[in-house]
Design a protein around this motif. Structure first.
Motif, PDB file in Angstrom:
ATOM      1  N   UNK A  61     -11.291   1.524  -4.682  1.00  0.00           N
ATOM      2  CA  UNK A  61     -11.428   0.671  -3.499  1.00  0.00           C
ATOM      3  C   UNK A  61     -12.759   0.990  -2.833  1.00  0.00           C
ATOM      4  N   UNK A  62     -13.534  -0.048  -2.530  1.00  0.00           N
ATOM      5  CA  UNK A  62     -14.849   0.128  -1.922  1.00  0.00           C
ATOM      6  C   UNK A  62     -14.709   0.340  -0.422  1.00  0.00           C
ATOM      7  N   UNK A  63     -15.522   1.232   0.112  1.00  0.00           N
ATOM      8  CA  UNK A  63     -15.543   1.471   1.556  1.00  0.00           C
ATOM      9  C   UNK A  63     -15.187   2.901   1.899  1.00  0.00           C
ATOM     10  N   UNK A  64     -15.340   3.213   3.178  1.00  0.00           N
ATOM     11  CA  UNK A  64     -15.041   4.558   3.672  1.00  0.00           C
ATOM     12  C   UNK A  64     -13.747   4.549   4.442  1.00  0.00           C
ATOM     13  N   UNK A  65     -13.123   5.703   4.512  1.00  0.00           N
ATOM     14  CA  UNK A  65     -11.885   5.839   5.270  1.00  0.00           C
ATOM     15  C   UNK A  65     -10.683   5.935   4.346  1.00  0.00           C
ATOM     16  N   UNK A  66      -9.518   5.961   4.962  1.00  0.00           N
ATOM     17  CA  UNK A  66      -8.283   6.057   4.188  1.00  0.00           C
ATOM     18  C   UNK A  66      -7.968   4.707   3.552  1.00  0.00           C
ATOM     19  N   UNK A  67      -7.051   4.734   2.634  1.00  0.00           N
ATOM     20  CA  UNK A  67      -6.642   3.508   1.948  1.00  0.00           C
ATOM     21  C   UNK A  67      -6.104   2.479   2.947  1.00  0.00           C
ATOM     22  N   UNK A  68      -5.328   2.953   3.932  1.00  0.00           N
ATOM     23  CA  UNK A  68      -4.762   2.050   4.944  1.00  0.00           C
ATOM     24  C   UNK A  68      -5.837   1.458   5.844  1.00  0.00           C
ATOM     25  N   UNK A  69      -6.955   2.167   6.016  1.00  0.00           N
ATOM     26  CA  UNK A  69      -8.056   1.642   6.825  1.00  0.00           C
ATOM     27  C   UNK A  69      -8.860   0.594   6.054  1.00  0.00           C
ATOM     28  N   UNK A  70      -8.904   0.734   4.728  1.00  0.00           N
ATOM     29  CA  UNK A  70      -9.697  -0.178   3.902  1.00  0.00           C
ATOM     30  C   UNK A  70      -8.938  -1.435   3.501  1.00  0.00           C
TER      31      UNK A  70
ATOM     32  N   UNK B 237       0.861  -1.181   0.000  1.00  0.00           N
ATOM     33  CA  UNK B 237       0.000   0.000   0.000  1.00  0.00           C
ATOM     34  C   UNK B 237       0.896   1.228   0.000  1.00  0.00           C
ATOM     35  N   UNK B 238       0.661   2.122  -0.977  1.00  0.00           N
ATOM     36  CA  UNK B 238       1.471   3.330  -1.108  1.00  0.00           C
ATOM     37  C   UNK B 238       0.584   4.563  -0.923  1.00  0.00           C
ATOM     38  N   UNK B 239       0.475   5.079   0.315  1.00  0.00           N
ATOM     39  CA  UNK B 239      -0.388   6.230   0.569  1.00  0.00           C
ATOM     40  C   UNK B 239       0.043   7.477  -0.204  1.00  0.00           C
ATOM     41  N   UNK B 240       1.329   7.603  -0.508  1.00  0.00           N
ATOM     42  CA  UNK B 240       1.822   8.797  -1.206  1.00  0.00           C
ATOM     43  C   UNK B 240       1.227   8.947  -2.602  1.00  0.00           C
ATOM     44  N   UNK B 241       0.916   7.829  -3.264  1.00  0.00           N
ATOM     45  CA  UNK B 241       0.284   7.908  -4.586  1.00  0.00           C
ATOM     46  C   UNK B 241      -1.162   7.409  -4.554  1.00  0.00           C
ATOM     47  N   UNK B 242      -1.677   7.216  -3.324  1.00  0.00           N
ATOM     48  CA  UNK B 242      -3.053   6.762  -3.122  1.00  0.00           C
ATOM     49  C   UNK B 242      -3.367   5.520  -3.946  1.00  0.00           C
ATOM     50  N   UNK B 243      -2.537   4.485  -3.782  1.00  0.00           N
ATOM     51  CA  UNK B 243      -2.715   3.262  -4.557  1.00  0.00           C
ATOM     52  C   UNK B 243      -2.156   2.065  -3.802  1.00  0.00           C
ATOM     53  N   UNK B 244      -2.537   0.898  -4.280  1.00  0.00           N
ATOM     54  CA  UNK B 244      -2.017  -0.354  -3.741  1.00  0.00           C
ATOM     55  C   UNK B 244      -1.637  -1.244  -4.915  1.00  0.00           C
ATOM     56  N   UNK B 245      -0.681  -2.112  -4.673  1.00  0.00           N
ATOM     57  CA  UNK B 245      -0.322  -3.117  -5.660  1.00  0.00           C
ATOM     58  C   UNK B 245      -0.836  -4.454  -5.160  1.00  0.00           C
TER      59      UNK B 245
END
Length: 146
Positions: free
Chosen positions: A69-78, A45-53
């Motif tokens: 990405x489905x759901x609420x919250x930050x990428x790291x929370x989902x 998970x790369x929060x700096x580019x708002x993406x995951x591999x």
């Protein structure tokens, strides 16, 4: 009538079973094609580019943008590393880049489009007649669970 899908991740095979008999059998050959659906594993998970591999089972990682990405919250929370998620290919791999994927699954059929995370009824855009669209929606609304 009972219907189920059995998937073997390790062997890249799947079967549709109806009334205790296999009605369809699928074997993947390694090609990643547009609209294919995969059970993927979150790798990074790369929060700096708002993406995951995500690992879709090929040598190239799938790219999953936060907006897909489905759901609420930050990428790291989902998402968490190692988490298994269902993804669909929206852009095939090119050159050294892996496929672009989304968690917003869309399975088009002849008359309807199944979108598991949507609450409404989605009629295929190929059906242009408003009367026919309304008829199909009314049929499905009777069959659809609450």
């Amino acid at each position: 009538m009972t219907k189920s899908i059995v998937v073997s991740e390790r062997d890249n095979i799947a079967a549709v079973i109806e009334n205790d008999k296999v009605s369809e059998f699928f074997v993947t050959r390694g090609d990643i094609l547009l609209n294919d659906v995969y059970l993927a594993s979150v790798e990074n998970i790369l929060p700096s580019i708002e993406a995951a591999f995500v690992n879709v089972g090929s040598d190239k990682m799938g790219f999953l943008h936060a907006s897909d990405v489905i759901g609420r919250g930050t990428l790291e929370e989902k998402l968490k590393p190692g988490q298994k998620i269902l993804v669909q290919v929206v852009k095939e791999p090119t050159g050294h880049k892996g496929p672009r994927v989304t968690m917003q699954i869309s399975l088009p059929g002849r008359f309807l489009v199944l979108m598991p995370d949507e609450k409404g009824i989605n009629v295929s855009k190929k059906i242009e007649s408003s009367k026919e669209r309304a008829r199909l929606k009314s049929i499905v609304s009777l069959l659809k669970p609450a």
